[in-house]
Write an enzyme that holds these catalytic residues in place. Sequence first.
Site, PDB file in Angstrom:
ATOM      1  N   LYS A 261     -14.835 -42.848  23.222  1.00  0.00           N
ATOM      2  CA  LYS A 261     -15.848 -42.300  22.314  1.00  0.00           C
ATOM      3  C   LYS A 261     -17.178 -43.047  22.439  1.00  0.00           C
ATOM      4  O   LYS A 261     -18.198 -42.602  21.937  1.00  0.00           O
ATOM      5  CB  LYS A 261     -15.325 -42.337  20.873  1.00  0.00           C
ATOM      6  CG  LYS A 261     -14.134 -41.395  20.670  1.00  0.00           C
ATOM      7  CD  LYS A 261     -13.609 -41.427  19.248  1.00  0.00           C
ATOM      8  CE  LYS A 261     -12.364 -40.577  19.074  1.00  0.00           C
ATOM      9  NZ  LYS A 261     -12.618 -39.134  19.077  1.00  0.00           N
TER      10      LYS A 261
ATOM     11  N   THR B  39     -14.454 -32.641  15.863  1.00  0.00           N
ATOM     12  CA  THR B  39     -14.796 -31.809  14.706  1.00  0.00           C
ATOM     13  C   THR B  39     -15.941 -32.432  13.920  1.00  0.00           C
ATOM     14  O   THR B  39     -16.636 -31.734  13.185  1.00  0.00           O
ATOM     15  CB  THR B  39     -13.582 -31.591  13.781  1.00  0.00           C
ATOM     16  OG1 THR B  39     -13.000 -32.851  13.449  1.00  0.00           O
ATOM     17  CG2 THR B  39     -12.553 -30.691  14.441  1.00  0.00           C
TER      18      THR B  39
ATOM     19  N   LYS C 101     -19.155 -30.666  11.789  1.00  0.00           N
ATOM     20  CA  LYS C 101     -19.546 -30.986  10.407  1.00  0.00           C
ATOM     21  C   LYS C 101     -21.024 -31.394  10.352  1.00  0.00           C
ATOM     22  O   LYS C 101     -21.765 -30.961   9.456  1.00  0.00           O
ATOM     23  CB  LYS C 101     -18.666 -32.116   9.865  1.00  0.00           C
ATOM     24  CG  LYS C 101     -17.208 -31.747   9.692  1.00  0.00           C
ATOM     25  CD  LYS C 101     -16.332 -32.987   9.551  1.00  0.00           C
ATOM     26  CE  LYS C 101     -14.868 -32.608   9.733  1.00  0.00           C
ATOM     27  NZ  LYS C 101     -14.037 -33.729  10.159  1.00  0.00           N
TER      28      LYS C 101
ATOM     29  N   HIS D 114      -3.666 -32.169  21.973  1.00  0.00           N
ATOM     30  CA  HIS D 114      -4.918 -32.741  21.479  1.00  0.00           C
ATOM     31  C   HIS D 114      -5.541 -33.775  22.409  1.00  0.00           C
ATOM     32  O   HIS D 114      -6.473 -34.464  22.002  1.00  0.00           O
ATOM     33  CB  HIS D 114      -4.685 -33.405  20.120  1.00  0.00           C
ATOM     34  CG  HIS D 114      -4.640 -32.457  18.974  1.00  0.00           C
ATOM     35  ND1 HIS D 114      -5.760 -31.973  18.334  1.00  0.00           N
ATOM     36  CD2 HIS D 114      -3.592 -31.889  18.335  1.00  0.00           C
ATOM     37  CE1 HIS D 114      -5.412 -31.157  17.357  1.00  0.00           C
ATOM     38  NE2 HIS D 114      -4.099 -31.084  17.335  1.00  0.00           N
TER      39      HIS D 114
ATOM     40  N   LYS E 284     -16.517 -41.930  13.621  1.00  0.00           N
ATOM     41  CA  LYS E 284     -15.297 -41.424  14.247  1.00  0.00           C
ATOM     42  C   LYS E 284     -14.374 -42.602  14.547  1.00  0.00           C
ATOM     43  O   LYS E 284     -14.791 -43.763  14.431  1.00  0.00           O
ATOM     44  CB  LYS E 284     -15.587 -40.627  15.511  1.00  0.00           C
ATOM     45  CG  LYS E 284     -16.488 -41.333  16.511  1.00  0.00           C
ATOM     46  CD  LYS E 284     -16.838 -40.437  17.682  1.00  0.00           C
ATOM     47  CE  LYS E 284     -17.845 -39.378  17.320  1.00  0.00           C
ATOM     48  NZ  LYS E 284     -17.340 -38.022  17.305  1.00  0.00           N
ATOM     49  N   ARG E 285     -13.162 -42.299  14.936  1.00  0.00           N
ATOM     50  CA  ARG E 285     -12.211 -43.338  15.314  1.00  0.00           C
ATOM     51  C   ARG E 285     -12.813 -44.196  16.427  1.00  0.00           C
ATOM     52  O   ARG E 285     -13.519 -43.686  17.302  1.00  0.00           O
ATOM     53  CB  ARG E 285     -10.920 -42.652  15.782  1.00  0.00           C
ATOM     54  CG  ARG E 285      -9.784 -43.556  16.150  1.00  0.00           C
ATOM     55  CD  ARG E 285      -8.495 -42.745  16.240  1.00  0.00           C
ATOM     56  NE  ARG E 285      -8.657 -41.555  17.084  1.00  0.00           N
ATOM     57  CZ  ARG E 285      -8.412 -41.522  18.404  1.00  0.00           C
ATOM     58  NH1 ARG E 285      -8.025 -42.628  19.019  1.00  0.00           N
ATOM     59  NH2 ARG E 285      -8.547 -40.406  19.083  1.00  0.00           N
TER      60      ARG E 285
END
Length: 811
Positions: free
Chosen positions: A552, A654, A658, A358, A546-547
């Site tokens: 990110k 992901t 969504k 991952h 998100k985290r």
Amino acid sequence: MLELTAEAFKEKITNKLKTDRGIEIGDASDKDIYYVIAAIVNEEIMPQWYDTQKKYEEKNNKQIFYLSMEFLVGNLLQSNLLNCGMLDVSNQALKELGLDPENIYAKEHDAALGNGGLGRLAACFLDSLASLNYAGHGYGIRYRYGLFEQRIINGNQVELPDYWLKNDYPWETKKEDEAVCIHFHGDVHMFKKNDGTLEFNYENTDKVMAIPYDIPIIGYENKVINTLRLWSAEAVYDEQETLATENNEFYHDLDHKHSIEQISGFLYPDDSNHEGKELRLKQQYFLVSSSIQHIIKNFKKNNHTSLRRLPEKVVIQINDTHPSLAIPELMRILMDEENFSWNAAWEVTTKVIAYTNHTTLSEALETWPKGMLEHLLPRIYMIIDEINERFCKGIWYDHEALRDTIPSLAIIADDQVHMARLAIVGSFSVNGVARIHTEILKKQEMKHFYNLFPDRFNNKTNGITHRRWLLQANPNLASLITDVIGPQWIKRPKQLISLLKYSKDSSLLEKFDQVKHENKKILANHIYERTGILVDDQSIFDVQIKRLHEYKRQLLNIFHIIYLYNELKVNPNQDITPRTFIFGAKAAPSYHLAKEVIKLINTVASIVNYDPDIRGKLKVIFLENYNVSLAEKIIPAADISEQISTASKEASGTGNMKLMMNGALTVGTLDGANIEINDLVGNQNMFIFGLTADEVMDYYQHGGFDATAIYNTDDRVKRILDQLNQGEFGSHDIEFKDIYYNILYHNDPYFVLKDFEPYIETHEIVERTYRDRLTWLNMSVTNIAHSGKFSSDRTIREYATDIWKVKQVWG
């Protein structure tokens, strides 16, 4: 599908309130109603759950066992009602009783069994396995407190225990009679038997009981119910053993009991110290040992044959490196308890275990100190050491050209045990989770392993369960889609592509716009209830959920917001479409810089949201304690999906899927699954910007990037960083200096400054496009139409066909 009328459902509710809780409907709280509806669902599904397991035993097909440290299942009542075919009836019955279904369903506390995308992916996979009639089950840990409950106090993240099991959890069934014993520490004695083989005895161990709790995983309207088994750690007491009460032994015993219960206490305990690291390692072995013991016990019960045939009936998929100890644990059981030779045990193990990677982040590839693993799990360490010796010797003798690469391939190197290397060596399949991610693994991060095992590597792009993220989370949109193209898309999500022929139908686009606006009003009300902040439901809802991690790049987003704020302060009359920026994220408790970014977002919000000069044109919202239930409120209302990771760093993502499925348009880099989304919808239907993965890799390998040069030449960047450095966005002048210094003195490791200008320019295009409503809505519907490709049903079919070699049990 279960057939109940609303009248019959109401009768069940009122009867169960009397029999189970001793109250009348008029005296029942929303929580009482929640529990009786859960009881009704359980009453209906229990026979089907039993029948499913009996059919699996009778047919004796190959089964999949999915091992993961996380299963972010979210609220299950609404999902279970949907999959049972009872959601509409339940909604109608509750309304006729004068109750609000949403309030009832919200009484379920999200199960705190995961953190981010990895755990949500595992939950989606279980849903798809059951819905597609595959015999597939999950194994995880029943964390009593999960990760943490996030509170924002004075802008700072504060972590509190998440007491999700404070009240009864109606979906779990304790199976105490199926408990297994796990062994830590102890002494290993080696004996040579008469036939020359070795025998190992493992003595004086610290024993822990693993108590299973089973949760039903209900397939969509097909009467298939698989199982998620969660293990809880408890102390072991022999029948004769009593708690000592003298010489403080009683308190010592309580401390020991508490230390054991900590194994299933918190998800990802702080590993910044030795004790925390060891606890994480205990958790990982606890999961794999309990699970593999159970798998082998079931195999022997259902198959009167040798365990050599285990690969014919069992596949164990390990979700990232956390369950990599499954490899030496299976070897241990086969050799020490089943009398297999090394070669026979290795042949079975490497045909049973498959590994999903991952991450491309080298710092995220797990390692454990050699001494710690040897001390905590001496027999397991011996097996890993032997695997390593044989593997390295194999390279030396059989692959002369690769001899120089042995230090970068060895499972044990530099006094560290490398878990990703163990996972690759000990499995028959290694898959990435997006096309670019897999290519980076093959060509960069795991290049030498790919040269050794080219047939072992493959790609399986992630997916999401469209039943939860569209049918359940966005019922008005789902209903509109069904009105337009029929209901076939619910079971065959690729049928969503039929929407394309309507993507320029202005009357239909208007209906899509109305649905989106209703969802925005619902979210605006939720934001007001939670924060007291009024947001304009006509504004652009720009979402990043998100985290919280540097790669990110929530920091890039907030820098853009500061830039817009600075521009409006100079020219309050500037003609811009009002924008509401919505964040949701948790940072790991010990991740200082990530927590600083949360503080910065909240500090900027406290200034921007109340500055009369900007006339409400910008709002910044940070919704605390982001989880599945909150995501289900945010995603249907989003206009823009921020997928702005540093190219090459996001394995897949992901959230992008969504949000796309609910009609949000992606602002993103060519990273992870963004690339595959872009391949489908085209550049004209999303907003791509920034460095490519190859450009990022080139900078890392050859240099040539200078953050200070951008600071000195771009007035916008300089002003933002100076504002951080000089305390303009803080209560004192050192508030955000760590962010400032990380950008300038660590050369902006995630290229926030490099991508800043193209990001601003892209958002200017976004705004112009948003004002052309028909164009925007056409783009939105086009994204929804292509989103069926990213259903986890497609992903699971690919796993089943290419990796697991399993067929649907029936149907």
